[in-house]
Design a protein around this motif. Structure first.
Motif, PDB file in Angstrom:
ATOM      1  N   ILE A 229       3.112  -8.880  12.163  1.00  0.00           N
ATOM      2  CA  ILE A 229       3.685 -10.088  11.538  1.00  0.00           C
ATOM      3  C   ILE A 229       4.835 -10.607  12.393  1.00  0.00           C
ATOM      4  O   ILE A 229       4.929 -11.808  12.676  1.00  0.00           O
ATOM      5  CB  ILE A 229       4.164  -9.775  10.104  1.00  0.00           C
ATOM      6  CG1 ILE A 229       2.963  -9.488   9.189  1.00  0.00           C
ATOM      7  CG2 ILE A 229       4.975 -10.939   9.540  1.00  0.00           C
ATOM      8  CD1 ILE A 229       3.348  -8.873   7.858  1.00  0.00           C
TER       9      ILE A 229
ATOM     10  N   ASP B 107      -3.510  -6.727   5.992  1.00  0.00           N
ATOM     11  CA  ASP B 107      -3.075  -5.435   5.455  1.00  0.00           C
ATOM     12  C   ASP B 107      -1.832  -4.987   6.218  1.00  0.00           C
ATOM     13  O   ASP B 107      -1.554  -5.483   7.320  1.00  0.00           O
ATOM     14  CB  ASP B 107      -4.212  -4.414   5.634  1.00  0.00           C
ATOM     15  CG  ASP B 107      -3.952  -3.105   4.905  1.00  0.00           C
ATOM     16  OD1 ASP B 107      -3.038  -3.048   4.065  1.00  0.00           O
ATOM     17  OD2 ASP B 107      -4.678  -2.123   5.197  1.00  0.00           O
ATOM     18  N   LEU B 108      -1.054  -4.080   5.648  1.00  0.00           N
ATOM     19  CA  LEU B 108       0.129  -3.575   6.354  1.00  0.00           C
ATOM     20  C   LEU B 108      -0.138  -2.254   7.053  1.00  0.00           C
ATOM     21  O   LEU B 108       0.396  -1.979   8.118  1.00  0.00           O
ATOM     22  CB  LEU B 108       1.285  -3.377   5.361  1.00  0.00           C
ATOM     23  CG  LEU B 108       1.930  -4.637   4.807  1.00  0.00           C
ATOM     24  CD1 LEU B 108       3.086  -4.265   3.875  1.00  0.00           C
ATOM     25  CD2 LEU B 108       2.429  -5.545   5.923  1.00  0.00           C
TER      26      LEU B 108
ATOM     27  N   GLY C 286       1.164  -3.402  10.491  1.00  0.00           N
ATOM     28  CA  GLY C 286       1.178  -4.764   9.966  1.00  0.00           C
ATOM     29  C   GLY C 286       2.516  -5.467  10.136  1.00  0.00           C
ATOM     30  O   GLY C 286       2.551  -6.642  10.504  1.00  0.00           O
ATOM     31  N   VAL C 287       3.615  -4.755   9.902  1.00  0.00           N
ATOM     32  CA  VAL C 287       4.926  -5.413   9.985  1.00  0.00           C
ATOM     33  C   VAL C 287       5.201  -5.859  11.419  1.00  0.00           C
ATOM     34  O   VAL C 287       5.674  -6.985  11.655  1.00  0.00           O
ATOM     35  CB  VAL C 287       6.046  -4.486   9.457  1.00  0.00           C
ATOM     36  CG1 VAL C 287       7.420  -5.066   9.764  1.00  0.00           C
ATOM     37  CG2 VAL C 287       5.888  -4.276   7.950  1.00  0.00           C
TER      38      VAL C 287
ATOM     39  N   ALA D 177       7.771  -6.717   4.915  1.00  0.00           N
ATOM     40  CA  ALA D 177       6.807  -7.710   5.394  1.00  0.00           C
ATOM     41  C   ALA D 177       7.357  -9.123   5.234  1.00  0.00           C
ATOM     42  O   ALA D 177       7.214  -9.963   6.136  1.00  0.00           O
ATOM     43  CB  ALA D 177       5.489  -7.565   4.637  1.00  0.00           C
TER      44      ALA D 177
ATOM     45  N   VAL E 281       2.920 -11.869  -0.822  1.00  0.00           N
ATOM     46  CA  VAL E 281       2.388 -10.506  -0.841  1.00  0.00           C
ATOM     47  C   VAL E 281       1.483 -10.347  -2.057  1.00  0.00           C
ATOM     48  O   VAL E 281       1.844 -10.751  -3.159  1.00  0.00           O
ATOM     49  CB  VAL E 281       3.541  -9.481  -0.934  1.00  0.00           C
ATOM     50  CG1 VAL E 281       2.996  -8.081  -1.102  1.00  0.00           C
ATOM     51  CG2 VAL E 281       4.429  -9.562   0.300  1.00  0.00           C
TER      52      VAL E 281
ATOM     53  N   ALA F  23       6.830  -4.433   0.745  1.00  0.00           N
ATOM     54  CA  ALA F  23       6.661  -5.884   0.633  1.00  0.00           C
ATOM     55  C   ALA F  23       7.874  -6.602   1.199  1.00  0.00           C
ATOM     56  O   ALA F  23       7.739  -7.624   1.891  1.00  0.00           O
ATOM     57  CB  ALA F  23       6.452  -6.268  -0.828  1.00  0.00           C
TER      58      ALA F  23
ATOM     59  N   ALA G 266       6.269 -12.816   6.712  1.00  0.00           N
ATOM     60  CA  ALA G 266       5.159 -13.131   5.794  1.00  0.00           C
ATOM     61  C   ALA G 266       5.686 -14.006   4.658  1.00  0.00           C
ATOM     62  O   ALA G 266       6.865 -13.924   4.313  1.00  0.00           O
ATOM     63  CB  ALA G 266       4.553 -11.851   5.239  1.00  0.00           C
TER      64      ALA G 266
ATOM     65  N   VAL H  23       0.235 -11.148   2.850  1.00  0.00           N
ATOM     66  CA  VAL H  23       0.046  -9.701   2.983  1.00  0.00           C
ATOM     67  C   VAL H  23      -0.873  -9.207   1.874  1.00  0.00           C
ATOM     68  O   VAL H  23      -0.727  -9.604   0.707  1.00  0.00           O
ATOM     69  CB  VAL H  23       1.413  -8.978   2.927  1.00  0.00           C
ATOM     70  CG1 VAL H  23       1.221  -7.482   2.754  1.00  0.00           C
ATOM     71  CG2 VAL H  23       2.196  -9.260   4.199  1.00  0.00           C
ATOM     72  N   TYR H  24      -1.812  -8.349   2.242  1.00  0.00           N
ATOM     73  CA  TYR H  24      -2.829  -7.822   1.323  1.00  0.00           C
ATOM     74  C   TYR H  24      -2.814  -6.308   1.511  1.00  0.00           C
ATOM     75  O   TYR H  24      -3.346  -5.785   2.482  1.00  0.00           O
ATOM     76  CB  TYR H  24      -4.169  -8.442   1.717  1.00  0.00           C
ATOM     77  CG  TYR H  24      -5.415  -7.905   1.060  1.00  0.00           C
ATOM     78  CD1 TYR H  24      -5.748  -8.282  -0.231  1.00  0.00           C
ATOM     79  CD2 TYR H  24      -6.274  -7.057   1.751  1.00  0.00           C
ATOM     80  CE1 TYR H  24      -6.919  -7.810  -0.816  1.00  0.00           C
ATOM     81  CE2 TYR H  24      -7.442  -6.587   1.168  1.00  0.00           C
ATOM     82  CZ  TYR H  24      -7.751  -6.972  -0.117  1.00  0.00           C
ATOM     83  OH  TYR H  24      -8.900  -6.510  -0.702  1.00  0.00           O
ATOM     84  N   SER H  25      -2.116  -5.607   0.616  1.00  0.00           N
ATOM     85  CA  SER H  25      -1.892  -4.186   0.851  1.00  0.00           C
ATOM     86  C   SER H  25      -1.941  -3.399  -0.447  1.00  0.00           C
ATOM     87  O   SER H  25      -1.608  -3.913  -1.520  1.00  0.00           O
ATOM     88  CB  SER H  25      -0.524  -4.005   1.527  1.00  0.00           C
ATOM     89  OG  SER H  25      -0.182  -2.649   1.596  1.00  0.00           O
TER      90      SER H  25
END
Lengths: 377, 109
Positions: free
Chosen positions: A69, A57-58, A65-66, A98, A106, A95, A103, A82-84
Motif C-alpha cells: 500500500i 489482502d494484508l 500488504g502494508v 493499513a 477496510v 486496519a 488505504a 483492504v480485504y483482510s
C-alpha cells in the motif's frame, strides 16, 4: 455507456481472488482487469494497469500488504480497499496500519463471524468498492520516504516517549503567523476518510505536557475505534483513550468519541455524554453534534479542526464554533485524501485558517501556547 | 451434514454464475490438495520450520473454506491459527489438524 471502473484484486489465495472476481464482476459498472498474488506483484500490476481501485489482502507473501500500500500510494496513488481476515475487534490495529499507509477503507473477509449470507457480503463489498473507487487519492509521503531511503530513516521520534516508533519527518511549510489564544480548554478535531494518518500527523506535534484536553471524532465503522485509540496511543506523546459517558475530558489527554452515538460536551468542566444518533444521521459518531456542543459549552475557549473526509459532516459544527469565537482550522485540498468536509466548511466561511496537514500540528502549538515536540538528539 | 446457516451460505454462493461457482470449487480443491499434506507433516513432526509455514496454510484455509461453505472447517482452521499465534500447546494444534483433515480430505485430488 460509461466505461466500467477497472479493479485489481490482490490475495495469495486463488479461492479469494476468484470469489472477488465473481462478486465484483457481477456488477456491470466494474471490471476486474488484473490479479496479483503478493504485494510485489500488486505494485507492478497497479503501475502497469493504472486501475480505478484495488482490493487487497494484508497478509501477503513476498511483500506484505502494508508495504505494498505504501509503495502504491507513493508511486501511483490509487484508492485501496483492504480485504483482510484480521482487521476487526482486537485485530483492528492492523486496519489502522493499513489506513495510515494510505488505504481508504477496510473490509473484513467473509467468515464464520458474519451473520448474513455470502450474497449479502458480496453486495456490501460492491457498495464499499463503489465508494472507494470514486475517491480521488493523493500521493502518500510515507511510501516516498521508504522508497528514497530504504526505511523511514529520516523520521523523528516523539520527545519524552522512549522506545516508541519513529514518525515521519515532513518539513512544515512557512505559514502566516498564527494568533495565540489564552484560556483555551479544549481542542476538538473531526476527521473521516484518510483521517487516521492525518490524525497521527497532527497529534505527533503535540507535547506530553499539553495544557488542553483533545477530543477527536473520527468516522469509523463499529469495532474499529478501540483499535484507532490503541494504535495512536502507541505512537504519540499524549495518552489516547475512547470516551465514555459521564467522564470528564482531562488536560493533556486525547479522547476519541466512541462508535454508536454522538459525544456531547455538556459544560465548561468538560463533562461528556454519549447520546443516541439523530434519526437518519448518516455518520455516527457525528462531528457536527460534538462541535455544536463545544460551541455552546466553551465558546471562544476551544479550537476546532476539520480534517480530510468525504461529505460535509463537521462543516456546520465548525461554523457554530467560529461564530461563538473559537479559532478554527481546515485541512487544505492538496493534502486531503478526500477534500469534502474541509471544502464544505470553507464554503460556509467556517475556517480561520486553511493549512496543509504538516502545518496543522505546529499551528496548534502556536495557538495553544504549547512547545511542539522536536526530534530527540 | 450442513446446518441451515451453511445451507443458506451455499445457496448464496450458488447465486453466482455456475462457471464462477465451479471455478471457486476447483481453486479450493487445489488449495486443499497443496496445503493439507503440508499441514499433516507439520502436525506429525511439530518442526518449527514446518509450523511457520503451517500458520500461513491454516490462515488461508480458514478464509477459503468459508467461501465454499465449509464453515466447520473454517472454524477449525481459525482455531488452529489462533493456537499457533498464541504459542499454545502443539499437541492441541496437532489434534486440530486431524480434525481439519477429516473435514477437508474429501477435497484432496
Amino acid at each position: 455507456m460509461t466505461a466500467p471502473m477497472t479493479i485489481v484484486v490482490v490475495d495469495d489465495s486463488a479461492v479469494q481472488r476468484r470469489f472477488l472476481r465473481g462478486a465484483i464482476d457481477a456488477a456491470p459498472e466494474f471490471d476486474v482487469v488484473g490479479e496479483a498474488r503478493n504485494g510485489k506483484e500488486a505494485v507492478a500490476l497497479v503501475e502497469r494497469l493504472r486501475p480505478h481501485a484495488v482490493v487487497m489482502d494484508l497478509d501477503l507473501p513476498v511483500m506484505g500488504g502494508v508495504e505494498a500500500i505504501e509503495r502504491i500510494m507513493a508511486t501511483c496513488a490509487t484508492p485501496i480497499l483492504v480485504y483482510s481476515a484480521f482487521v476487526a475487534g482486537e485485530d483492528s490495529e492492523n486496519a489502522m496500519e493499513a489506513l495510515a499507509a494510505g488505504a481508504v477503507d477496510v473490509l473484513a473477509k467473509p467468515g464464520p463471524q458474519d451473520t448474513g449470507t455470502l450474497d449479502e457480503y458480496a453486495d456490501t463489498l460492491r457498495r464499499r468498492l463503489r465508494m472507494v473507487s470514486r475517491i480521488r487519492v493523493i500521493t502518500h509521503p510515507r511510501g516516498r520516504l521508504r522508497n528514497s531511503t530504504g526505511l523511514i530513516g529520516e523520521a523523528k521520534t516523539i520527545a519524552g516517549v522512549g522506545g516508541r516508533r519513529p514518525l515521519l519527518a515532513t518539513p512544515a511549510p512557512v505559514i502566516d503567523e498564527i494568533p495565540t489564544r489564552a484560556g483555551v480548554k479544549l481542542l476538538v478535531i473531526g476527521a473521516s476518510t484518510g483521517g487516521p494518518h492525518a490524525l497521527l500527523s497532527v497529534l505527533s506535534s503535540l507535547p506530553a505536557d499539553l495544557s488542553q484536553a483533545v477530543l477527536i471524532v473520527q468516522h469509523m465503522a463499529e469495532g474499529f475505534i478501540g483499535g484507532l485509540a490503541s494504535w495512536l496511543d502507541g505512537l504519540v506523546a499524549l495518552p489516547v483513550s475512547v470516551g465514555e459517558s459521564g467522564r470528564r475530558l482531562e488536560p493533556g489527554t486525547v479522547t476519541i468519541a466512541p462508535s454508536g452515538g454522538n459525544l456531547i460536551v455538556q459544560d465548561d468542566r468538560l463533562r461528556v455524554l454519549v447520546t443516541p444518533p439523530d434519526a437518519g444521521q448518516f455518520h455516527v459518531p457525528g462531528i457536527d453534534a460534538t462541535m455544536r456542543s463545544v460551541a455552546d459549552a466553551l465558546g471562544p475557549d476551544a479550537v476546532g479542526v476539520l480534517l480530510t473526509g468525504m461529505g460535509r459532516d463537521g462543516a456546520a459544527g465548525l461554523l457554530a464554533m467560529r461564530r461563538r469565537g473559537a479559532f478554527t482550522i481546515g485541512q487544505d485540498e492538496a493534502t486531503s485524501a478526500v477534500y469534502g468536509m474541509p471544502a464544505a466548511a470553507a464554503a460556509l466561511d467556517a475556517i480561520d485558517r486553511q493549512l496543509p496537514i504538516e502545518a496543522i500540528g505546529p499551528a496548534l502549538c502556536d495557538v495553544l501556547l504549547a512547545k511542539p515536540t522536536s526530534p530527540r538528539p | 451434514m450442513a446446518t441451515s446457516e451453511e445451507g443458506a451460505v451455499r445457496a448464496a454462493v450458488a447465486r453466482l454464475p455456475e462457471s464462477a461457482l465451479a471455478s471457486l470449487r476447483e481453486a479450493f480443491a487445489e488449495e486443499v490438495s497443496e496445503r493439507l499434506p503440508r499441514l499433516r507433516e507439520a502436525a506429525r513432526t511439530l518442526s518449527p520450520a514446518l509450523l511457520a509455514e503451517a500458520l500461513r496454510d491454516v490462515h488461508t484455509l480458514g478464509s477459503s473454506a468459508y467461501v465454499v461453505g465449509e464453515n466447520d472447517a473454517a472454524r477449525t482452521a481459525r482455531a488452529a491459527e489462533a493456537l499457533l499465534i498464541d504459542d499454545g500447546p502443539l499437541e492441541a494444534f496437532a489434534a486440530l489438524v486431524v480434525e481439519l483433515d477429516k473435514r477437508l480430505s474429501g477435497w484432496v485430488r
